[in-house]
Design a protein around this motif. Structure first.
Motif, PDB file in Angstrom:
ATOM      1  N   ALA B 139      64.710  42.011  73.659  1.00  0.00           N
ATOM      2  CA  ALA B 139      64.474  42.695  72.391  1.00  0.00           C
ATOM      3  C   ALA B 139      65.277  42.044  71.262  1.00  0.00           C
ATOM      4  O   ALA B 139      64.778  41.876  70.144  1.00  0.00           O
ATOM      5  N   PHE B 140      66.517  41.636  71.549  1.00  0.00           N
ATOM      6  CA  PHE B 140      67.342  41.012  70.514  1.00  0.00           C
ATOM      7  C   PHE B 140      66.817  39.624  70.164  1.00  0.00           C
ATOM      8  O   PHE B 140      66.760  39.254  68.996  1.00  0.00           O
ATOM      9  N   VAL B 141      66.438  38.845  71.196  1.00  0.00           N
ATOM     10  CA  VAL B 141      65.873  37.520  70.931  1.00  0.00           C
ATOM     11  C   VAL B 141      64.629  37.675  70.061  1.00  0.00           C
ATOM     12  O   VAL B 141      64.460  36.986  69.047  1.00  0.00           O
ATOM     13  N   ALA B 142      63.750  38.607  70.442  1.00  0.00           N
ATOM     14  CA  ALA B 142      62.507  38.808  69.694  1.00  0.00           C
ATOM     15  C   ALA B 142      62.814  39.158  68.239  1.00  0.00           C
ATOM     16  O   ALA B 142      62.168  38.643  67.320  1.00  0.00           O
ATOM     17  N   ALA B 143      63.826  40.011  68.021  1.00  0.00           N
ATOM     18  CA  ALA B 143      64.163  40.419  66.644  1.00  0.00           C
ATOM     19  C   ALA B 143      64.637  39.224  65.820  1.00  0.00           C
ATOM     20  O   ALA B 143      64.208  39.030  64.678  1.00  0.00           O
ATOM     21  N   VAL B 144      65.515  38.396  66.400  1.00  0.00           N
ATOM     22  CA  VAL B 144      66.045  37.243  65.664  1.00  0.00           C
ATOM     23  C   VAL B 144      64.931  36.233  65.374  1.00  0.00           C
ATOM     24  O   VAL B 144      64.806  35.729  64.256  1.00  0.00           O
ATOM     25  N   VAL B 145      64.108  35.948  66.391  1.00  0.00           N
ATOM     26  CA  VAL B 145      63.036  34.963  66.212  1.00  0.00           C
ATOM     27  C   VAL B 145      62.015  35.463  65.189  1.00  0.00           C
ATOM     28  O   VAL B 145      61.494  34.689  64.386  1.00  0.00           O
ATOM     29  N   ARG B 146      61.753  36.759  65.211  1.00  0.00           N
ATOM     30  CA  ARG B 146      60.774  37.310  64.262  1.00  0.00           C
ATOM     31  C   ARG B 146      61.229  37.161  62.826  1.00  0.00           C
ATOM     32  O   ARG B 146      60.423  36.873  61.944  1.00  0.00           O
ATOM     33  N   THR B 147      62.516  37.347  62.597  1.00  0.00           N
ATOM     34  CA  THR B 147      63.038  37.176  61.237  1.00  0.00           C
ATOM     35  C   THR B 147      62.769  35.758  60.769  1.00  0.00           C
ATOM     36  O   THR B 147      62.361  35.513  59.638  1.00  0.00           O
ATOM     37  N   ARG B 148      63.027  34.835  61.672  1.00  0.00           N
ATOM     38  CA  ARG B 148      62.799  33.430  61.379  1.00  0.00           C
ATOM     39  C   ARG B 148      61.299  33.182  61.108  1.00  0.00           C
ATOM     40  O   ARG B 148      60.941  32.428  60.208  1.00  0.00           O
ATOM     41  N   LEU B 149      60.448  33.814  61.890  1.00  0.00           N
ATOM     42  CA  LEU B 149      58.995  33.652  61.745  1.00  0.00           C
ATOM     43  C   LEU B 149      58.499  34.125  60.393  1.00  0.00           C
ATOM     44  O   LEU B 149      57.612  33.523  59.792  1.00  0.00           O
ATOM     45  N   THR B 150      59.061  35.238  59.914  1.00  0.00           N
ATOM     46  CA  THR B 150      58.576  35.772  58.647  1.00  0.00           C
ATOM     47  C   THR B 150      58.972  34.853  57.494  1.00  0.00           C
ATOM     48  O   THR B 150      58.322  34.841  56.463  1.00  0.00           O
ATOM     49  N   HIS B 151      60.053  34.058  57.692  1.00  0.00           N
ATOM     50  CA  HIS B 151      60.438  33.099  56.667  1.00  0.00           C
ATOM     51  C   HIS B 151      59.690  31.781  56.805  1.00  0.00           C
ATOM     52  O   HIS B 151      59.677  30.971  55.893  1.00  0.00           O
ATOM     53  N   ALA B 152      59.079  31.564  57.992  1.00  0.00           N
ATOM     54  CA  ALA B 152      58.434  30.268  58.251  1.00  0.00           C
ATOM     55  C   ALA B 152      57.163  30.127  57.406  1.00  0.00           C
ATOM     56  O   ALA B 152      56.539  31.100  57.017  1.00  0.00           O
TER      57      ALA B 152
END
Lengths: 311, 257
Positions: B139-152
């Motif tokens: 869940a934590f990995v998904a949250a961090v990666v998602r933040t990055r995705l929304t900026h991508a």
């Protein structure tokens, strides 16, 4: 309209950037492909969460209506006894005292956290990041170690007592550990960062011209804070309170190590039911009560936040 | 903007409150004397004692096995989940399920897994802790990666697909390289979370194979010793280093607030 089943259709509708009438492969092929790709990405994680999160929760909550076996384990005969036992003053007291301790810890964290978050939001950019990281850093360290640090500080021959005696303020070491006050200190210490983060994010986003306008219209800083800043940050205050309250309420390490080991909070009670008393159905019922209270709080927070964002 | 002078007091008190206990602990770990409370000069002898403590060594090895396994599994599953949730669905139910392990009290997750393991008659061991740690670490990995995705930048992915690349190629050649810092940060977080996790390990580890936090817990219950001070200081140092590294890789604090 294509004849594919609902999920790919919905997926396509959810993708605003999809070309209106298909690319090279045509509408239907693309929709099915997207569905497969989505399955490939979401499938493993969701399967994992269903098997190791949703099913365990369902099992725990189904145990609440069963009876304990004579030697531990569960007898699958329906009973409402676990729920009536919750109302036994013995257990009700523990639930209420957990509620009280978690609420006090949340209030203290808010009183300490708000000015800190406000101050961080006012710092120059460079210092802001450093100050923020410094608040979050302890949160990522070992929980037991942080609680242990307080035992070193507060115990009978500990540093605080020694310092007070050396200063001549007291003659005998004070009993600083093993009371409700120490539990509150431990909880605030553990979860303060979770209060500061959402508050900081909200204060940082505030439009400074609103405060300037308030000041220009003659309001004193205190008035500006109460009528402008505070109301605008209410959703963040609620989020922060929730973030502190939730883990405090279910905690069993802090009451055990700083509170003196008896079943002071509902977390200790649940732990005991599962590991010592081996009454899993009743432990499950206590856990359900804990989760139910948290769900009510979550819904209340979401409802208030939505009302504020609409206003 | 003006900084109200009165705010300096609670501001600095907060940092004193957060760091004084840790600082005292680290200082006392350097004590040359036998007492955990009275300081009698500097020495590293308690760190040396740690090296000779079998229980701690075993706990450390167990913890590292679990943490490395957790990191690999949680990073793969969490990254896929984040991409899936950000690019292929807008289901709020899925969002909620993905976040649930991070919000749910660890105690409830711990008893849930204990109940599941006993329902399927699984013997407890390092594998049971590992499987449990992946639940929340993912869940934590998904949250961090998602933040990055929304900026991508999504236009690159669109260009790739318009040029005929399929979803997999687009993911491997375009999305993954863009996400790399986020994934690395997520992996580091998964590692520290697993190394420090106590409650779930306490319920799902076999008594013969405790992880380091479980070993520490049983030591702490019997009181304060200079040896625990040294061990605690080492753990703090490791966590600080890893988290600062993760912070530098991505804007961690942003994704958490």
């Amino acid at each position: 309209m294509s004849t594919t089943s609902t999920p790919p259709d919905r997926d396509r509708a959810a993708e605003p950037s999809a070309p209106p009438s298909g690319g090279r492969r045509g509408r239907r092929g693309r929709g099915a492909g997207r569905f497969l790709a989505g399955l490939l990405f979401l499938g493993p994680g969701l399967t994992y969460l269903i098997v190791l999160l949703m099913i365990p929760l369902a099992l725990v909550f189904s145990y609440t209506v069963f009876q304990r076996g004579r030697f531990g384990g569960v007898v699958y005969e329906a009973t409402g006894e676990n729920f009536t036992r919750l109302l036994d003053p013995l257990y009700l007291d523990v639930l209420l005292s957990s509620l009280k301790l978690a609420a006090i810890a949340t209030a203290v964290a808010l009183l300490v956290g708000y000015p800190t978050a406000y101050m961080i939001a006012m710092l120059p950019r460079r210092w802001k990041t450093i100050a923020l990281v410094a608040v979050v850093l302890p949160f990522w360290t070992n929980f037991l170690v942080r609680i242990y640090a307080w035992i070193v500080l507060l115990s009978g021959p500990g540093l605080v007592n020694t310092a007070l005696i050396d200063l001549g303020l007291i003659d005998e070491p004070l009993e600083l550990l093993y009371n409700e006050g120490t539990i509150v200190v431990g909880l605030v210490y553990s979860y303060l960062p979770l209060m500061v983060l959402p508050l900081y994010a909200a204060i940082e986003k505030l439009d400074p011209t609103l405060r300037e306008a308030s000041a220009n219209l003659g309001a004193r800083p205190a008035r500006t804070f109460l009528s402008v800043t505070l109301p605008l940050t209410v959703p963040a205050v609620l989020t922060g309170c929730l973030f502190v309250f939730v883990p405090s309420f279910g905690n069993f390490i802090v009451p055990e190590l700083l509170g003196g080991g008896h079943s002071a909070m509902v977390g200790n009670l649940i732990r005991d039911q599962f590991l010592t008393a081996r009454d899993w159905p009743f432990g499950a019922t206590l856990a359900l009560a804990l989760v139910a209270m948290l769900v009510v709080l979550l819904l209340a927070q979401a409802w208030t936040a939505r009302r504020y964002s609409r206003a | 903007m003006r900084r109200p002078p009165l705010l300096h007091v609670p501001f600095w008190l907060t940092y004193l409150f957060l760091y004084a206990p840790i600082a005292v602990l680290a200082f006392m770990s350097l004590n040359a004397g036998e007492s955990p409370y009275t300081f009698e000069g500097f020495s590293l002898k308690w760190y040396g004692e740690l090296a000779g403590n079998d229980k701690i060594q075993e706990g450390l090895v167990n913890t590292l096995v679990v943490a490395l396994g957790t990191t690999v599994l949680a990073t793969v599953l969490g990254t896929l989940l984040a991409v899936g949730m950000a690019r292929y669905t807008r289901s709020r139910v899925l969002d909620a399920i993905g976040l649930l392990p991070a919000i749910l009290p660890d105690l409830v997750l711990a008893i849930g897994l204990l109940v599941l393991y006993s329902a399927v008659n699984m013997t407890l061991g390092l594998h049971s802790v590992l499987l449990a740690h992946v639940v929340f670490a993912m869940a934590f990995v998904a949250a961090v990666v998602r933040t990055r995705l929304t900026h991508a930048d999504t236009s690159l992915e669109e260009a790739s697909r318009d040029l005929g690349a399929n979803a997999l190629t687009t993911f491997v050649r375009i999305t993954l390289p863009q996400l790399a810092p986020g994934i690395a940060a997520g992996a580091l977080l998964a590692f520290t979370l697993s190394v420090d996790e106590f409650v779930i390990a306490f319920f799902t580890a076999a008594p013969t194979e405790p992880t380091l936090p479980v070993v520490i817990y049983s030591m702490v219950r019997f009181g304060v010793t200079p040896e625990i001070n040294a061990l605690a200081t080492l753990l703090l140092a490791v966590s600080f280093t890893v988290v600062i590294a993760a912070q530098r890789m991505t804007r961690l604090t942003e994704s958490l607030s």
